[in-house]
Design an enzyme around this catalytic site. Sequence first.
Site, PDB file in Angstrom:
ATOM      1  N   HIS A 258      10.600 -33.317  44.605  1.00 54.12           N
ATOM      2  CA  HIS A 258       9.933 -32.208  45.327  1.00 54.12           C
ATOM      3  C   HIS A 258       9.584 -31.035  44.404  1.00 54.12           C
ATOM      4  O   HIS A 258       8.858 -30.139  44.790  1.00 54.12           O
ATOM      5  CB  HIS A 258      10.765 -31.760  46.544  1.00 54.12           C
ATOM      6  CG  HIS A 258      11.974 -30.932  46.224  1.00 54.12           C
ATOM      7  ND1 HIS A 258      12.636 -30.191  47.175  1.00 54.12           N
ATOM      8  CD2 HIS A 258      12.644 -30.724  45.061  1.00 54.12           C
ATOM      9  CE1 HIS A 258      13.662 -29.574  46.614  1.00 54.12           C
ATOM     10  NE2 HIS A 258      13.692 -29.877  45.346  1.00 54.12           N
ATOM     11  N   GLU A 287      15.674 -36.861  49.442  1.00 56.82           N
ATOM     12  CA  GLU A 287      14.719 -35.762  49.608  1.00 56.82           C
ATOM     13  C   GLU A 287      14.427 -35.555  51.093  1.00 56.82           C
ATOM     14  O   GLU A 287      14.661 -36.452  51.911  1.00 56.82           O
ATOM     15  CB  GLU A 287      13.389 -36.113  48.926  1.00 56.82           C
ATOM     16  CG  GLU A 287      13.424 -36.183  47.417  1.00 56.82           C
ATOM     17  CD  GLU A 287      13.137 -34.856  46.720  1.00 56.82           C
ATOM     18  OE1 GLU A 287      12.960 -33.819  47.396  1.00 56.82           O
ATOM     19  OE2 GLU A 287      13.087 -34.867  45.477  1.00 56.82           O
ATOM     20  N   GLU A 319       7.356 -30.452  49.713  1.00 60.52           N
ATOM     21  CA  GLU A 319       8.060 -31.428  50.556  1.00 60.52           C
ATOM     22  C   GLU A 319       7.002 -32.378  51.094  1.00 60.52           C
ATOM     23  O   GLU A 319       5.853 -31.979  51.309  1.00 60.52           O
ATOM     24  CB  GLU A 319       8.806 -30.722  51.680  1.00 60.52           C
ATOM     25  CG  GLU A 319       9.841 -29.713  51.211  1.00 60.52           C
ATOM     26  CD  GLU A 319      10.831 -30.261  50.199  1.00 60.52           C
ATOM     27  OE1 GLU A 319      11.180 -31.462  50.295  1.00 60.52           O
ATOM     28  OE2 GLU A 319      11.242 -29.525  49.292  1.00 60.52           O
TER      29      GLU A 319
HETATM   30  C1  LIG Z   1      16.594 -28.975  41.777  1.00 55.61           C
HETATM   31  S1  LIG Z   1      17.621 -29.496  40.474  1.00 55.61           S
HETATM   32  C2  LIG Z   1      18.445 -30.868  41.213  1.00 55.61           C
HETATM   33  C3  LIG Z   1      19.826 -31.088  40.661  1.00 55.61           C
HETATM   34  C4  LIG Z   1      20.627 -32.248  41.276  1.00 55.61           C
HETATM   35  N1  LIG Z   1      19.902 -33.492  41.339  1.00 55.61           N
HETATM   36  C5  LIG Z   1      21.130 -31.879  42.661  1.00 55.61           C
HETATM   37  O1  LIG Z   1      20.531 -32.255  43.643  1.00 55.61           O
HETATM   38  O2  LIG Z   1      22.130 -31.165  42.740  1.00 55.61           O
HETATM   39  C6  LIG Z   1      16.444 -30.274  39.404  1.00 55.61           C
HETATM   40  C7  LIG Z   1      17.058 -30.796  38.107  1.00 55.61           C
HETATM   41  O3  LIG Z   1      16.030 -31.455  37.327  1.00 55.61           O
HETATM   42  C8  LIG Z   1      16.308 -31.202  35.972  1.00 55.61           C
HETATM   43  N2  LIG Z   1      15.095 -31.429  35.166  1.00 55.61           N
HETATM   44  C9  LIG Z   1      13.961 -30.682  35.138  1.00 55.61           C
HETATM   45  N3  LIG Z   1      13.082 -31.205  34.272  1.00 55.61           N
HETATM   46  C10 LIG Z   1      13.662 -32.300  33.726  1.00 55.61           C
HETATM   47  C11 LIG Z   1      13.243 -33.270  32.763  1.00 55.61           C
HETATM   48  N4  LIG Z   1      12.042 -33.189  32.203  1.00 55.61           N
HETATM   49  N5  LIG Z   1      14.101 -34.277  32.447  1.00 55.61           N
HETATM   50  C12 LIG Z   1      15.333 -34.357  33.030  1.00 55.61           C
HETATM   51  N6  LIG Z   1      15.781 -33.474  33.973  1.00 55.61           N
HETATM   52  C13 LIG Z   1      14.959 -32.462  34.303  1.00 55.61           C
HETATM   53  C14 LIG Z   1      16.751 -29.752  35.980  1.00 55.61           C
HETATM   54  O4  LIG Z   1      17.427 -29.375  34.808  1.00 55.61           O
HETATM   55  C15 LIG Z   1      17.630 -29.704  37.229  1.00 55.61           C
HETATM   56  O5  LIG Z   1      18.982 -29.972  36.942  1.00 55.61           O
END
Ligand SMILES: C[S@@+](CC[C@H](N)C(=O)[O-])C[C@H]1O[C@@H](n2cnc3c(N)ncnc32)[C@H](O)[C@@H]1O
Length: 353
Positions: A258, A287, A319
């Site tokens: 999302h 999601e 979403e």
């Molecule tokens: C909204 S958080 C969700 C965290 C976890 N999945 C949860 O639901 O508690 C989005 C996560 O995606 C990671 N993220 C963003 N870009 C990324 C990338 N290019 N490769 C790996 N992770 C990434 C961020 O660091 C973050 O921890």
Amino acid sequence: MEEKHRETKWCEEKEQAEASIWKYVFGFTEMAVVKCAIELEIADVIESHGSPMTLSELSSALACASSPLYRIMRFLMHRGIFKEELTAHGSPGYVQTALSRRLMRYGEHSMAAFIMLNSSPMVTTSLHCLSARVLANETSPFEVAHGEDAWSFLEANPAQSQLVNEAMASDARVVVPAIIHDCPEVFDGLGSLVDVGGGNGTTLQMLVKAFPWLRGIHFDLPHVVSNAAAFHGVERVGGDMFQSVPKADAAFLMWILHDWGDKECIQILKKCREAISEEKGKVIIVEAVIEEEGKMDELSDARLALDMAMMAHTNAGKERTLKEWEFLLEKAGFARYTVKSIHAVQSVIEAFP
Ligand SMILES: C[S@@+](CC[C@H](N)C(=O)[O-])C[C@H]1O[C@@H](n2cnc3c(N)ncnc32)[C@H](O)[C@@H]1O
């Protein structure tokens, strides 16, 4: 007769509007008062008191003046967040409700960290720029407010990154037990699971504890993984999901897709498809699924508010309805999928190669 009926209806609607408009006039106040209650740890103090707590007991425990505290508690009681019961001596005292327990800093189902994130200036400043996105679709309100996208901003601001990770972890402590309870079969037959964008690792720790046969791979950006605590049965891997995803029987993505537009989601899903085993592999997506009009439930408001948050904080995130999920999965090359409802804002989508 019909004219008279129409006039009465219009008067009723006007009266209703007179009351409802105040909800928006003071919309932010409600959040600010709840944030104040979290900062003061009111719910934690009443919980450890263990019986109805009088105003003077509460104000001495918090070392604060009783008169502003009384007004804060009056507001929160009016909203049903705390209740009043008599103490053993017959004086009125404050007690917890199921809702106030959610405001405890240290409670099991606490959502305090999520409220602290959503009421923080980082989040509210980009919400203030929402109209910029509507007027020019490519514009990101977060970039207008902070001068760079959320991921670069968070990398440069460790305290804000921690605020996000704690908020995500508080949601995980609510939703992961719902997944474990409502659809444990999702993890049957899997030997390894990679949590893509696993944040501070809370989700994977809970899954590996509940399903000890799973070998966990906690995958996120290097600066996020390096700040996550080690956990038995979980390997930590830093990287970029747009480049590659560590190999495992199944990939798990919660609150990831999302954050991104369709093009990026298809890219991430293709990388996950490459990472999973062809025979027993699957991608597990946790999601929200936006319902069609007329099929709303008590969490629909939260899902639509989340969509507004995605509009404010990401470049192209949103979403999605079931049809939109189906489109992404098909484009990423998945042959079939199932959707399971759980007792949460999110659903569990399993996509099979
Ligand atoms: C909204 S958080 C969700 C965290 C976890 N999945 C949860 O639901 O508690 C989005 C996560 O995606 C990671 N993220 C963003 N870009 C990324 C990338 N290019 N490769 C790996 N992770 C990434 C961020 O660091 C973050 O921890």
